[in-house]
Design an enzyme around this catalytic site. Structure first.
Site, short mmCIF file in Angstrom:
data_model
loop_
_atom_site.label_atom_id
_atom_site.label_comp_id
_atom_site.label_asym_id
_atom_site.label_seq_id
_atom_site.Cartn_x
_atom_site.Cartn_y
_atom_site.Cartn_z
N SER A 61 -28.90 3.01 -39.39
CA SER A 61 -30.19 3.45 -39.37
C SER A 61 -30.41 4.47 -38.74
O SER A 61 -31.49 5.15 -38.67
CB SER A 61 -31.00 2.23 -38.82
OG SER A 61 -30.59 1.91 -37.50
N LYS A 62 -29.23 5.02 -37.75
CA LYS A 62 -29.35 6.11 -36.79
C LYS A 62 -29.36 7.49 -37.57
O LYS A 62 -29.95 8.55 -37.21
CB LYS A 62 -28.52 6.01 -35.79
CG LYS A 62 -28.02 4.81 -34.89
CD LYS A 62 -29.43 5.06 -34.20
CE LYS A 62 -29.59 3.79 -33.24
NZ LYS A 62 -30.56 3.70 -32.21
N ASP A 63 -29.04 7.48 -38.87
CA ASP A 63 -29.36 8.75 -39.81
C ASP A 63 -30.74 9.04 -39.69
O ASP A 63 -31.02 10.48 -39.80
CB ASP A 63 -28.67 8.28 -41.24
CG ASP A 63 -27.38 8.36 -41.47
OD1 ASP A 63 -26.56 8.26 -40.45
OD2 ASP A 63 -27.01 8.16 -42.53
#
Length: 345
Positions: free
Chosen positions: A47-49
């Protein structure tokens, strides 16, 4: 006329729009309908993208980031990987301060992506000069032309999920979601998603998953920071020994705590029941769901979305290593680890 080649301009075009997958076998005896938002389908496998691209592009728009600059960040591994990936495409240098609690798999991935990595001791206070928070600050001060992302205290962390993850879940459930369950570390994912969903329907219940050894649940309930809550734990990217301003505690209805051991086993269970090879925090999120269901939180009509933040490949030397599991006392390697393996001599 020849058809045009259908290709993306870069890997960054693939960020977001991750699938919602119904959980069947693992939730077969549980009340409610369970859906996993599987963030491992992002190109950087987490999700950090979303926040890496969003924050960097906002910095570019404001003229804070210029060609050839250096991006510096504090990370347990996933944000660092995403920032390194975006930096490669956009032409920035990348320096990362990483907690020693991060798996060797994550650290090796960061180096592979061209980042300069500083591994900092995990079990020191946040204001200790050796902590990854303070090391990142020092590196930012010492590096000319650098920008410190500072995800724990960056409102853009919340905005990234408000503008992407929240709308995606709302649309994918046709507005029928009743509960959102997500791990809370920096708090950006759960806070941004919660803000958007609550604007659509304030009755949606938002539940955060915290770790034993973290201060978040106690702070949510009392608004007091209690250092006595802090002790070492193994789950990465979940819980905190400080209060991140990127967490909107008012948008979260409740927290539930999970153990290192149960979360590790539940991650492995997800692989064997749903074919979902997900990370340690995903196991924690699913374990939290189990506990909530046992406490009577859900009904047969509940539509629960749980966010699985990253991919299992980043934990091969930890929860998916029989040796590591045995070393932690999580199981007897002789009775459990050998199941499914037969050596031909």
């Amino acid at each position: 006329m020849r058809e045009q080649i259908q290709a993306h301009d870069s890997i960054l075009d693939l960020i977001g729009n991750t699938p919602l997958i119904k959980l069947k076998t693992i939730a077969a005896k549980m009340k409610g309908n369970y859906y996993a938002k599987v963030e491992a389908f992002n190109p950087g496998h987490s999700s950090k993208d979303r926040i890496a691209l969003y924050i960097i592009e906002q910095a570019e728009k404001k003229g804070i980031l210029k060609p050839g600059d250096t991006i510096i960040e504090t990370t347990s591994g996933n944000t660092g990987f995403s920032i390194a990936m975006v930096s490669i495409i956009k032409g920035y240098k990348c320096i990362l301060a990483v907690s020693s609690k991060s798996s060797n798999d994550k650290i090796d991935m960061l180096k592979t992506m061209g980042a300069k990595v500083y591994v900092c001791p995990a079990h020191v206070s946040a204001d200790d000069p050796r902590s990854y928070y303070e090391v990142a600050k020092r590196l930012h001060e010492e590096t000319e032309g650098s920008v410190y992302i500072n995800q724990y205290f960056n409102e853009l962390n919340i905005d990234a999920h408000y503008s992407s993850t929240g709308p995606e879940i709302w649309n994918q459930t046709n507005g029928k979601i009743t509960h959102l369950v997500a791990c809370s570390g920096t708090g950006g994912t759960i806070s941004g998603t919660a803000r958007f969903l609550k604007e659509q329907n304030p009755d949606i219940k938002i539940i955060g998953i915290d770790a034993f050894g973290s201060v978040l649940q106690k702070y949510h309930e009392t608004r007091e920071f209690d250092s006595n809550e802090i002790y070492p734990y193994r789950i990465e990217g979940l819980g905190k020994n400080l209060i991140p301003t990127a967490t909107d505690f008012d948008a979260i209805d409740a927290f539930v705590k999970v153990t290192d051991e149960s979360s590790a086993h539940t991650a492995r269970e997800l692989a064997k029941t749903e074919g979902l090879f997900v990370g340690y925090t995903s196991g924690a999120a699913m374990q939290g769901l189990k506990q909530l269901e046992e406490e009577g939180e859900f009904t047969d009509d509940s539509n629960i979305v749980v966010i699985f933040p990253d991919h299992g490949s980043r934990y091969m030397s930890k929860i998916y290593s029989d040796d590591w599991m045995s070393e932690q006392g999580f199981f007897d390697a002789k009775t459990e680890a050998s199941v499914g393996i037969e050596y031909i001599k």
